[in-house]
Design an enzyme around this catalytic site. Structure first.
Site, PDB file in Angstrom:
ATOM      1  N   GLY A  82      13.166  19.408  43.715  1.00 32.63           N
ATOM      2  CA  GLY A  82      12.044  18.857  42.969  1.00 32.63           C
ATOM      3  C   GLY A  82      12.462  17.823  41.946  1.00 32.63           C
ATOM      4  O   GLY A  82      11.677  16.941  41.573  1.00 32.63           O
ATOM      5  N   GLU A 138      16.580  22.077  49.791  1.00 36.05           N
ATOM      6  CA  GLU A 138      15.629  23.173  50.033  1.00 36.05           C
ATOM      7  C   GLU A 138      15.893  23.912  51.327  1.00 36.05           C
ATOM      8  O   GLU A 138      15.608  25.114  51.443  1.00 36.05           O
ATOM      9  CB  GLU A 138      14.198  22.632  50.014  1.00 36.05           C
ATOM     10  CG  GLU A 138      13.664  22.302  48.632  1.00 36.05           C
ATOM     11  CD  GLU A 138      13.977  20.896  48.184  1.00 36.05           C
ATOM     12  OE1 GLU A 138      13.404  20.447  47.191  1.00 36.05           O
ATOM     13  OE2 GLU A 138      14.825  20.229  48.843  1.00 36.05           O
ATOM     14  N   ALA A 146      12.933  22.928  41.448  1.00 35.53           N
ATOM     15  CA  ALA A 146      11.876  23.898  41.153  1.00 35.53           C
ATOM     16  C   ALA A 146      12.445  25.177  40.549  1.00 35.53           C
ATOM     17  O   ALA A 146      13.629  25.482  40.689  1.00 35.53           O
ATOM     18  CB  ALA A 146      11.111  24.225  42.431  1.00 35.53           C
ATOM     19  N   GLU A 171      12.624  14.717  43.956  1.00 34.43           N
ATOM     20  CA  GLU A 171      11.245  14.362  44.297  1.00 34.43           C
ATOM     21  C   GLU A 171      10.539  13.727  43.103  1.00 34.43           C
ATOM     22  O   GLU A 171       9.752  12.783  43.257  1.00 34.43           O
ATOM     23  CB  GLU A 171      10.492  15.603  44.775  1.00 34.43           C
ATOM     24  CG  GLU A 171      10.921  16.085  46.157  1.00 34.43           C
ATOM     25  CD  GLU A 171      10.170  17.304  46.621  1.00 34.43           C
ATOM     26  OE1 GLU A 171       9.481  17.235  47.645  1.00 34.43           O
ATOM     27  OE2 GLU A 171      10.274  18.348  45.929  1.00 34.43           O
TER      28      GLU A 171
END
Length: 691
Positions: free
Chosen positions: A104, A127, A65, A107
């Protein structure tokens, strides 16, 4: 498509190849998310496209992210919705991974139907290190593909894993040759489409999470095993709870629970602190008067003077980086002892499986030992790591001035002493710098780089670069007694010693500091280090608590007694002997006895540190407040979830800190006198962050 398009689209036969183009790390900001969504939908709508490959442009698949978007209103499609959209595509979607697929990024790969990677790739969900958790389905999808035990290790640990390990877990479906990831992924996607393989959605897999249902105790067992590492942190427990939810709840409910936990964490104080630290670490490399273009001096061979605990530990850093080291001692016994310690450390690491036996021999093979200082004449960097005595250090540097080749960097590992006075012993002060390693030097991440008044720019640039090369976080500081870290530590130690004379028990001071989040309190720390550091019977004046403890051979853990009593396993218990000694010293000095609340103990130990920080900034001994925070987090164990002393003080409010300092100044004098900078910032309603 133009070069500015965040996703470039191309066709190889019936396979649409979508390349992420958001340098330098393909962070999944709003523009890239929207680009992926649009490209996916175009490929799905095109009847000529039978499969889709999602691949990263540049150095990696995606580092995750865009952290700068946290706390801001969402723009465009959110990552959770994007991943649900990818997963719902009616054609095979294959993630092709090189470099990193983190957070991310991983993910996103988990939302694809298949994953192909080169062996050198790394994947992970880090994270937790930012005080949050994977918020786009990572805690729900990963357990379904690798099982809850492995998911706990990956998500709560936060460390990336290699592609080969990920493949063994079942996370990667196929490994591709390093040089042909794209072609291999396209061929893989073609086979999947031609064979009509199922569009495997991880959300539908139930077999791997059965372990969590059948053995729910594994979660509490994991908590117990990792309690020490997770102490004080909120995010690890939230991660565990989400993985538990993945095992007991339907997928959509698990996603909702994950999202709720994510939003709670991302808006909390700990995540704000940990994200601050993330950026602060990167700021340390930026030195206003030393441009990034400053050429560094070549460092191909390192010399170290002193084979004791510090010298040996420093040597290991360079050996680990593949640099040859020549280590010098004055006596063969000391040299052999130091070499033995280095080898033992490496062999212990190998026994734990973190180093191959052949690596031990490779690293030891880079080490040359000698009793001859002249052997350092061809070294590019020479680090002195001897006893903390100015006369000894000046004598060594005077000899090095004669021995070292032109352009060699001469560094001292001093913890307190004046680098300018050491440099004055040479005819080349521009080549002299301080490199303050922290014990154990082969483990601790911090390196204080101490610039002297005449240290040249290229020497500073080289020292900072060398620090990064050996895996340290290098922070540039100025010359003063104790530099940044130890200068602040002295403030805490002074107040801790005053508190115990007033009747507060040492273990109560330690408890308050430990509960705040530091690894140990000042008295437990003193016992660990040894109370007799810098103490001798010859110079003893029998005045302080430490003097009397050392006189009774209570010198810390190594003698089985110090401030605490220790059993054979070094378990500590409060000591009545120590209480008597403290009472004796307090009576001699006429110190009035009075109680202190935990809040007072905390304020008196930590607020003077904040005040000293302000003085350090005023004097220009640190470049920025965040550098001071990084020093204390990485050198002294300040809890990262509190963001460092300066960040912590800003959170309290400098007006409140100033108010308490003035109150203590009225009681205890100039030791609490506020710095002008602190007074000015408080008066303006500002914080250290505003400097």
């Amino acid at each position: 498509m133009t070069d500015a398009t965040p996703v470039s689209e191309s066709r190889e036969g019936a396979v649409a190849v979508l390349t992420l183009q958001s340098p330098p790390v393909n962070a999944l900001g709003s523009a890239l998310r929207e680009g992926i969504r649009a490209a996916i939908e175009r490929a799905e709508a095109d009847p000529a496209v039978k499969a889709i490959v999602l691949i990263g442009g540049g150095r990696m698949f995606s580092a995750g992210a865009d952290i700068t978007e946290f706390g801001k209103p969402q723009s465009g499609i959110g990552l959770p919705d994007l991943l649900n959209r990818i997963e719902a595509v009616g054609k095979p979607v294959v993630a092709a991974i090189h470099g990193n697929a983190l957070g991310g990024g991983l993910e996103t790969a988990l939302a694809c139907h298949y994953r192909v990677a080169v062996p050198s790739a790394k994947v992970g969900l880090p994270e937790v290190k930012l005080g949050i958790l994977p918020g786009a389905g990572g805690t729900q999808r990963l357990p379904r593909i690798v099982g809850p035990r492995k998911a706990l290790e990956v998500i709560v640990g936060g460390a990336p894993i290699g592609a080969k390990q990920a493949a063994a877990m079942g996370l990667i479906d196929d490994l591709a040759p390093e040089e042909s990831l794209r072609a291999h992924a396209v061929a893989f996607a073609e086979r999947v489409a031609a064979e009509g393989r199922p569009l495997t959605k991880i959300r539908d897999r139930e077999d791997r999470i059965a372990e969590g249902r059948d053995d729910p105790g594994l979660f509490d067992a994991f908590r117990t095993e990792n309690a020490r590492r997770m102490r004080g942190f909120e995010a690890p427990e939230a991660c565990i709870a989400c993985i538990e939810a993945a095992c007991r709840l339907p997928f959509e409910q698990g996603l909702a629970f994950e999202r709720e936990q994510f939003l709670t964490l991302v808006s909390g104080e700990q995540s704000a602190a940990q994200r601050y630290v993330f950026f602060a670490e990167r700021q340390t490399a930026k030195i206003p008067d030393v441009p990034e273009t400053t050429p560094a001096r070549p460092v191909a061979k390192v010399g170290i003077i002193g084979a004791g605990t510090m010298g040996g530990g420093i040597a290991m850093n360079f050996l680990n980086a593949g640099l040859p080291v020549t280590i010098v001692e004055t006596k063969r016994e000391a040299l052999d002892r130091g070499l033995g310690t280095i080898r033992t450390n490496y062999e212990n690491t190998a026994r734990k499986g973190r180093l191959r036996p052949e690596d031990v021999e490779t690293r030891m093979g880079l080490l040359t030992d000698t009793l001859d200082l002249d052997a350092l004449k061809d070294c590019d960097l020479i680090i002195e790591a001897v006893f903390e005595d100015m006369a000894i250090k000046q004598e060594i540097f005077s000899k090095l001035d004669r021995i070292a080749k032109p352009g060699a960097i001469l560094a001292s590992n001093t913890s307190y002493l004046d680098i300018d006075a050491i440099a004055a012993a040479t005819g080349r002060p521009g080549d002299v710098i301080g490199l303050h390693f922290f014990s154990p030097a082969n483990v601790m991440r911090l390196l204080e780089v101490v610039r002297g008044a005449r240290t040249s720019q290229d020497v500073i640039a080289t020292a900072m670069q060398v620090g990064r090369r050996i895996g340290k976080i290098a922070v540039l500081v100025g010359v003063c007694h104790g530099f940044v870290g130890n200068r602040m530590l002295a403030q805490r130690q002074r107040e801790a010693n005053r508190l115990i004379l007033e009747g507060v028990k040492p273990w109560d001071v330690d408890r308050v500091i430990h509960d705040f989040g530091l690894p140990m309190g000042p008295f437990a720390m003193s016992d660990l280090a040894g109370l007799d550091i810098g103490w001798s019977r010859e110079t003893n004046r029998s005045e302080t608590v430490r003097d009397l403890l050392c006189e009774q051979d209570r010198r810390g853990q190594k003698t089985g007694a110090g401030f605490y009593d220790y059993d054979a396993k070094r378990n500590a218990t409060p000591s009545p002997v120590t209480e008597e000694i403290i009472a004796t010293v307090a009576a001699r000095q006429g110190v009035a006895q009075k109680p202190a609340s935990d809040q007072e103990i905390l304020e008196r130990c930590l607020y003077p540190m904040v005040n000293e920080d302000a003085k350090i900034l005023e004097e220009g001994k640190a470049i920025r407040a965040s550098d001071i925070d990084i020093v204390w987090i990485n050198g002294y164990g300040w809890p990262v979830y509190r963001g460092g002393p300066m960040f912590w003080a800003d959170g309290i409010g400098l007006r409140r800190v100033l108010e308490r300092l003035r109150a203590y100044e009225a009681l205890y004098g100039d030791a609490f006198k506020p710095s002008p900078l602190l007074e000015r910032l408080a008066a303006d309603g500002k914080g250290f962050k505003d400097l």
